[in-house]
Scaffold this active site. Structure first.
Site, PDB file in Angstrom:
ATOM      1  N   GLU A  41      -1.630  -9.929  -6.491  1.00  0.00           N
ATOM      2  CA  GLU A  41      -1.585 -10.637  -7.778  1.00  0.00           C
ATOM      3  C   GLU A  41      -0.631  -9.946  -8.744  1.00  0.00           C
ATOM      4  O   GLU A  41       0.158 -10.584  -9.440  1.00  0.00           O
ATOM      5  CB  GLU A  41      -2.983 -10.682  -8.406  1.00  0.00           C
ATOM      6  N   CYS A  75      -9.288  -8.278  -8.104  1.00  0.00           N
ATOM      7  CA  CYS A  75      -9.872  -7.019  -8.573  1.00  0.00           C
ATOM      8  C   CYS A  75      -9.785  -6.925 -10.103  1.00  0.00           C
ATOM      9  O   CYS A  75      -9.034  -7.665 -10.753  1.00  0.00           O
ATOM     10  CB  CYS A  75      -9.189  -5.822  -7.918  1.00  0.00           C
ATOM     11  N   GLU A 112       0.822  -1.214   0.000  1.00  0.00           N
ATOM     12  CA  GLU A 112       0.000   0.000   0.000  1.00  0.00           C
ATOM     13  C   GLU A 112       0.857   1.265   0.000  1.00  0.00           C
ATOM     14  O   GLU A 112       2.085   1.221   0.140  1.00  0.00           O
ATOM     15  CB  GLU A 112      -0.950  -0.050   1.201  1.00  0.00           C
TER      16      GLU A 112
END
Ligand code: THU
Length: 137
Positions: free
Chosen positions: A55, A91, A44
């Site tokens: 991923e 996502c 992050e």
């Protein structure tokens, strides 16, 4: 390599997550066609947008190393420091990165609590996608 073996490597990858903002630790283990595994975690950023998912970390490590042929990816996530809480699909941005390098039958293995997992193909999770062939590649 079995699904559970790949999930175990994704769980190990979770412990590397850098998650000061969400507290949500994700791990991924990407299996090449030749049987090599690349692990990734989410990383992050204070500016949020530059955050990279587990991923994509795994894919970019592998692509940097020259890998281009992939068999499967295992993904697990949940609150940092705890066992994976439940299944979740990658996502949309990560699905698009998979599309760049993987065929329709690429396996996406979503791990959950204990030995629970669900496997779906890339074609199932990203139908009607924009792909390298649309760019003449
Ligand atoms: N995240 C992943 O690493 N992979 C996904 O497929 C979904 C989301 C990360 C990004 C962010 O660090 C945290 O999970 C919460 O969205």
């Amino acid at each position: 390599m079995t699904e559970l073996e790949l999930i175990a490597l994704a769980k190990e990858a979770r412990t590397h997550a850098y998650i000061p903002y969400s507290g949500f630790a994700v791990g991924a283990a990407l299996l090449t066609k030749e049987g090599k595994v690349y692990q990734g975690c989410n990383i992050e950023n204070a500016s949020f947008g530059p955050t990279v998912c587990a991923e994509r970390t795994a894919f970019f490590k592998a692509v940097y190393d020259g890998e281009r042929e992939f068999e499967a990816i295992a993904v697990v996530g949940g609150k940092g420091g705890e066992e994976p809480s439940g299944l979740f699909p990658p996502c949309g941005v990560c699905r698009q990165v998979m599309r760049e390098f993987c065929a329709d039958d690429f396996k996406v293995i979503m791990g959950g609590k204990g030995d629970e997992f669900v496997t779906m193909s890339l074609a199932e999770i990203l139908p009607a996608s924009f792909s390298p062939s649309d760019m003449g590649k």
